[in-house]
Design a protein around this motif. Sequence first.
Motif, mmCIF file in Angstrom:
data_model
loop_
_atom_site.group_PDB
_atom_site.id
_atom_site.type_symbol
_atom_site.label_atom_id
_atom_site.label_comp_id
_atom_site.label_asym_id
_atom_site.label_seq_id
_atom_site.Cartn_x
_atom_site.Cartn_y
_atom_site.Cartn_z
ATOM 1 N N ALA A 626 0.818 -1.217 0.000
ATOM 2 C CA ALA A 626 0.000 0.000 0.000
ATOM 3 C C ALA A 626 0.850 1.263 0.000
ATOM 4 C CB ALA A 626 -0.924 -0.008 1.216
ATOM 5 N N ASN A 627 2.142 1.132 0.367
ATOM 6 C CA ASN A 627 3.034 2.297 0.373
ATOM 7 C C ASN A 627 3.923 2.359 -0.860
ATOM 8 O OD1 ASN A 627 2.269 3.466 2.896
ATOM 9 N ND2 ASN A 627 3.323 1.750 3.930
ATOM 10 N N ARG A 628 3.595 1.548 -1.863
ATOM 11 C CA ARG A 628 4.406 1.566 -3.075
ATOM 12 C C ARG A 628 4.416 2.969 -3.667
ATOM 13 N NH1 ARG A 628 3.510 -2.206 -8.542
ATOM 14 N NH2 ARG A 628 5.577 -1.782 -9.447
ATOM 15 N N GLU A 629 5.571 3.394 -4.158
ATOM 16 C CA GLU A 629 5.714 4.723 -4.758
ATOM 17 C C GLU A 629 5.132 4.690 -6.174
ATOM 18 O OE1 GLU A 629 9.270 7.767 -6.189
ATOM 19 O OE2 GLU A 629 9.700 6.219 -4.681
ATOM 20 N N ILE A 630 4.061 5.470 -6.390
ATOM 21 C CA ILE A 630 3.374 5.490 -7.687
ATOM 22 C C ILE A 630 3.250 6.932 -8.160
ATOM 23 C CG2 ILE A 630 1.245 4.921 -8.942
ATOM 24 C CD1 ILE A 630 0.700 2.772 -6.818
ATOM 25 N N VAL A 631 3.663 7.171 -9.397
ATOM 26 C CA VAL A 631 3.494 8.485 -10.030
ATOM 27 C C VAL A 631 2.506 8.317 -11.173
ATOM 28 C CG1 VAL A 631 4.595 10.385 -11.268
ATOM 29 C CG2 VAL A 631 5.818 9.215 -9.416
ATOM 30 N N VAL A 632 1.457 9.102 -11.157
ATOM 31 C CA VAL A 632 0.481 9.050 -12.248
ATOM 32 C C VAL A 632 0.553 10.346 -13.044
ATOM 33 C CG1 VAL A 632 -1.138 7.445 -11.180
ATOM 34 C CG2 VAL A 632 -1.298 9.870 -10.643
ATOM 35 N N TYR A 633 0.349 10.236 -14.360
ATOM 36 C CA TYR A 633 0.336 11.434 -15.201
ATOM 37 C C TYR A 633 -0.608 11.213 -16.376
ATOM 38 C CZ TYR A 633 3.198 9.400 -18.938
ATOM 39 O OH TYR A 633 3.644 8.635 -19.980
ATOM 40 N N CYS A 634 -0.974 12.313 -17.049
ATOM 41 C CA CYS A 634 -1.831 12.230 -18.237
ATOM 42 C C CYS A 634 -1.350 13.275 -19.241
ATOM 43 C CB CYS A 634 -3.295 12.423 -17.861
ATOM 44 S SG CYS A 634 -3.641 14.007 -17.069
ATOM 45 N N ALA A 635 -2.286 13.952 -19.922
ATOM 46 C CA ALA A 635 -1.889 14.968 -20.901
ATOM 47 C C ALA A 635 -1.672 16.315 -20.234
ATOM 48 C CB ALA A 635 -2.942 15.086 -22.001
ATOM 49 N N SER A 636 -2.524 16.643 -19.264
ATOM 50 C CA SER A 636 -2.450 17.981 -18.670
ATOM 51 C C SER A 636 -2.412 17.965 -17.150
ATOM 52 C CB SER A 636 -3.663 18.797 -19.111
ATOM 53 O OG SER A 636 -4.870 18.185 -18.630
ATOM 54 N N GLY A 637 -2.668 16.828 -16.532
ATOM 55 C CA GLY A 637 -2.704 16.740 -15.081
ATOM 56 C C GLY A 637 -4.094 16.559 -14.525
ATOM 57 N N GLY A 638 -5.126 16.736 -15.342
ATOM 58 C CA GLY A 638 -6.503 16.636 -14.868
ATOM 59 C C GLY A 638 -6.906 15.211 -14.568
ATOM 60 N N ARG A 639 -6.721 14.315 -15.539
ATOM 61 C CA ARG A 639 -7.101 12.923 -15.323
ATOM 62 C C ARG A 639 -6.225 12.265 -14.260
ATOM 63 N NH1 ARG A 639 -7.167 10.947 -21.500
ATOM 64 N NH2 ARG A 639 -5.848 12.785 -21.687
ATOM 65 N N SER A 640 -4.956 12.651 -14.216
ATOM 66 C CA SER A 640 -4.064 12.048 -13.221
ATOM 67 C C SER A 640 -4.420 12.506 -11.806
ATOM 68 C CB SER A 640 -2.600 12.362 -13.544
ATOM 69 O OG SER A 640 -2.404 13.745 -13.769
ATOM 70 N N ALA A 641 -4.963 13.724 -11.665
ATOM 71 C CA ALA A 641 -5.420 14.179 -10.350
ATOM 72 C C ALA A 641 -6.557 13.282 -9.868
ATOM 73 C CB ALA A 641 -5.875 15.636 -10.421
ATOM 74 N N TYR A 642 -7.447 12.951 -10.791
ATOM 75 C CA TYR A 642 -8.551 12.060 -10.436
ATOM 76 C C TYR A 642 -8.029 10.653 -10.179
ATOM 77 C CZ TYR A 642 -13.032 9.658 -10.653
ATOM 78 O OH TYR A 642 -14.131 8.889 -10.351
ATOM 79 N N ALA A 643 -7.046 10.225 -10.982
ATOM 80 C CA ALA A 643 -6.459 8.895 -10.791
ATOM 81 C C ALA A 643 -5.839 8.779 -9.397
ATOM 82 C CB ALA A 643 -5.413 8.625 -11.865
ATOM 83 N N LYS A 644 -5.195 9.848 -8.942
ATOM 84 C CA LYS A 644 -4.606 9.858 -7.597
ATOM 85 C C LYS A 644 -5.694 9.626 -6.547
ATOM 86 C CE LYS A 644 -1.714 12.757 -4.572
ATOM 87 N NZ LYS A 644 -2.585 12.766 -3.394
ATOM 88 N N GLN A 645 -6.840 10.304 -6.719
ATOM 89 C CA GLN A 645 -7.943 10.111 -5.776
ATOM 90 C C GLN A 645 -8.420 8.659 -5.782
ATOM 91 O OE1 GLN A 645 -11.207 12.861 -6.287
ATOM 92 N NE2 GLN A 645 -9.825 14.519 -6.899
ATOM 93 N N VAL A 646 -8.551 8.074 -6.986
ATOM 94 C CA VAL A 646 -9.022 6.694 -7.112
ATOM 95 C C VAL A 646 -8.065 5.742 -6.406
ATOM 96 C CG1 VAL A 646 -9.468 4.814 -8.742
ATOM 97 C CG2 VAL A 646 -10.298 7.116 -9.245
ATOM 98 N N LEU A 647 -6.771 5.921 -6.629
ATOM 99 C CA LEU A 647 -5.776 5.038 -6.023
ATOM 100 C C LEU A 647 -5.735 5.219 -4.502
ATOM 101 C CD1 LEU A 647 -2.913 5.246 -8.671
ATOM 102 C CD2 LEU A 647 -4.392 3.301 -8.196
ATOM 103 N N ASN A 648 -5.903 6.453 -4.050
ATOM 104 C CA ASN A 648 -5.979 6.684 -2.603
ATOM 105 C C ASN A 648 -7.151 5.920 -2.009
ATOM 106 O OD1 ASN A 648 -4.893 10.177 -2.781
ATOM 107 N ND2 ASN A 648 -3.695 8.314 -2.546
#
Length: 852
Positions: A626-648
């Motif tokens: 659960a503490n694995r280091e994960i970096v998410v990204y997309c085209a502009s940062g919008g989808r990755s912000a949501y992806a961060k919430q989903v993974l949290n």
Amino acid sequence: MKTEKIVIIGGVAAGATAAAKVRRLSPKAEIVMLEAGPDISFANCGLPYYIGGDIKSRSKLILQSPESFNEQYGVEVHTHTIVSAIDRAGHQIVAMDTRSGEQKVYPYTKLILAQGGRPIKPALPGADSDHVFSLWTLEDMDKIANYMKEKNPKTAVVVGGGFIGLEMVEALVKRGLNVNVVEMMPHVMAIMEAETAGFIENELLAHNVGIHTGAGVTEILPNVVKLDNGKVLDADMVLLSIGVRPTLQLAKEAGLDIGEAGGLLVNSQLQTNDKDIYAAGDMVEIEHRVNGKKVRIPLAGPANRQGRIAAENVLGGTHSYKGSIGTSVVRVFEAVAGTTGLSLKQARAAGIDADAIVVHKEHHTSYYPGAENVTAMLVYDKATGVILGGQTAGYKGADKRLDVIATATAAKLTVSDIADVDFAYSPPIGTANDAINMAAYVAENKISGYSPSVTVSELDALVQSKNPVFIDVRDIFAFDKSHINGAMHLPLELLPQQLSSIPQGRTLVVYDETGKKGHQALRTLVGAGFTDVVNVSGGHLSLQRYARSMGFNHLQIELLPVQPKSLAAETEKAEENVEVAPKVSNEPLVVDVRTAGEFRGGAYPGAVNIPLDDLQRRAAEFGTDANREIVVYCASGGRSAYAKQVLNQMGYGNVTNGGGLSAMMAGLKKKEPAAMADDKPLVVDVRTREEFRGGAYPGAVNIPLDELQERAGELGNKLRTIVVYCASGGRSAYAKQVLEYLGFASVKNGGGLSAMMAGLKSKPAEATVSNDPLIVDVRTKEEFRSGAYPGALNIPLDDLQNRVSELGSKSREITLYCASGARSAYALRVLQHLGFTKVKNGGGIMQMMAGR
């Protein structure tokens, strides 16, 4: 009350429609229709589609026969009848049956002229040859169909890139011919804007149609056509489609007035200068509804409506024809483009202070499968916002948007009127804000000065007058594939941090892919204090189309390669949802949450593509820590912000939003090199396979940029000397970064292919081109895949000169073969001309196999 005797000269659209309308209005009127040809009512717009095989039955094109028309409407019909004179004083006409030679006089109380027009036949040497055709009537269609059946032509030249010309190009390609189109104007579909035409030209090129614009035909010979630019085109058959001339001889001899546009002059009730003679269809000139000028618009829609109105008025009606806005649309293969009202050039030529904008937007929601961009251009009056016309283009939905613009133009609506119209929307059908809504918003922003923009057709003048700075705000991958030469590359996400690098006091021209992000960049720059900023309306997509069809005089942009298309039906295979056990790991992970298509366009080195919608379904791929280091990204940062919430929410607590791709690339670090070795130097071409096949540096290995990470194992030791190059040096600069990130320590950017070739000595030390005997199959890729001589290299005949570097030394033993020996014989001559001394023709594939 006297009986009305209505004589109609001409059938098809206007004449047949008028006759039917007269009968519906007056059961007692005597109606006579005279037609010079054998058919009175047929679907002339459908003729190319019969030749192409889309319409299987010829009879479906015949809408009415003389017998059925007489039976249904009580109209006395005479075909093969030419009218030789109109006796206006005696209210009668003189006509002759061309089959029997019999002459007859027909009295009238009212006369309707609907003689239409005829294709223009140029006075060219060879234009009267048996293999030269025009297409206007069923007889013309039959001649073409019979010729193709009897002669089995392989090549064709279509002279004229208008509606009928391009529809016939498609028809002939569908019949298996190699086709060239010749157009004297700078681009095909001269009635349209150059960027709209560029969309059509891309489609033609994708289907291997040769395009020769700005050129005229000087002579037609039995198997070739000669152009005024010196080119000679193979032509087993020729189609002339350079325009339509109204049929006016009878009207002129009768003393009827001809107008300024060269058509028969009529008033708003379609009445000539003789109160008892009316006219309709292609032979008349009418008023353009936007600028009020007299024009000729030879289209089926206006002709039908004019026929109805003329019929009403000969019986005493007072119906006024409001004119036409010239709405027309063409489909070439799968590409659709249309125009209505005035173009920007036409509007300004008419003295209107006009402007235009362009948008490219999905025809239905992007998340619903099958979304395609549709282009909408609005032309409007700058002072009032009234819509003057527009154009559309796309694979889906272009006709729908064109009809909306046509309605707005006819009704004299403003851009604000259509900005908030509720258009039909559901995910498979449209978008919540339609392309027309967006076009209106962009026009409003331009009118108000909130977001100034410039169309691609205006860029040359802007460059010449202001010498602007171009700023490309797309990502590195898009920029490397094509950009305006000399443009600054400042990705939108990084723009606020790089403002200091932008020159002060200069005009700034920003562009992205479609214009949407360019608007955002413009607002960022204006907010930072830059005062002279414009956005390219339509962005890079419009730039490409204009460069394709027209070309720029004062700026340069690399054209993207055209992706070949095939008419052969492709069987779509659904991907099997095979569950594959994920590799469980707890190492740091970079996840690209964009779509698979976006990921293929270029990604952060080492990133895993798990689209946002698949995050939860593919949860196992994130490991057990659960503490694995994960970096998410997309085209502009919008989808990755949501992806961060989903993974949290899924329980992963060490997730970072890396933002957009450009931000990720800007933070790219190098990896330390691994073990040492003394592998030989290597030259790597990171262009696409198609570009590589077009010609490459001798000895180079082709590993496209998008495949560099997954094929890194092919590069050998991390200390190996590697030279990377591409077309211009952009993609290779990025490839160098990627390889250094992967740990390669001795990587050099060789720049573009031209720079590499310029530095080529007699033979580069690192080149490893073999000189062993070589067998070359010069058939097409499809033929080669169906079976080939063991060990043969496939270089299709058309690619031979471009790929000559693959053949090695000029003294290498080379055996050529094809299907029958003919193409290989020609290939032999090509290679001998290029200096190869040990080349022989092995003949056909069967001959080669027999000699094994």
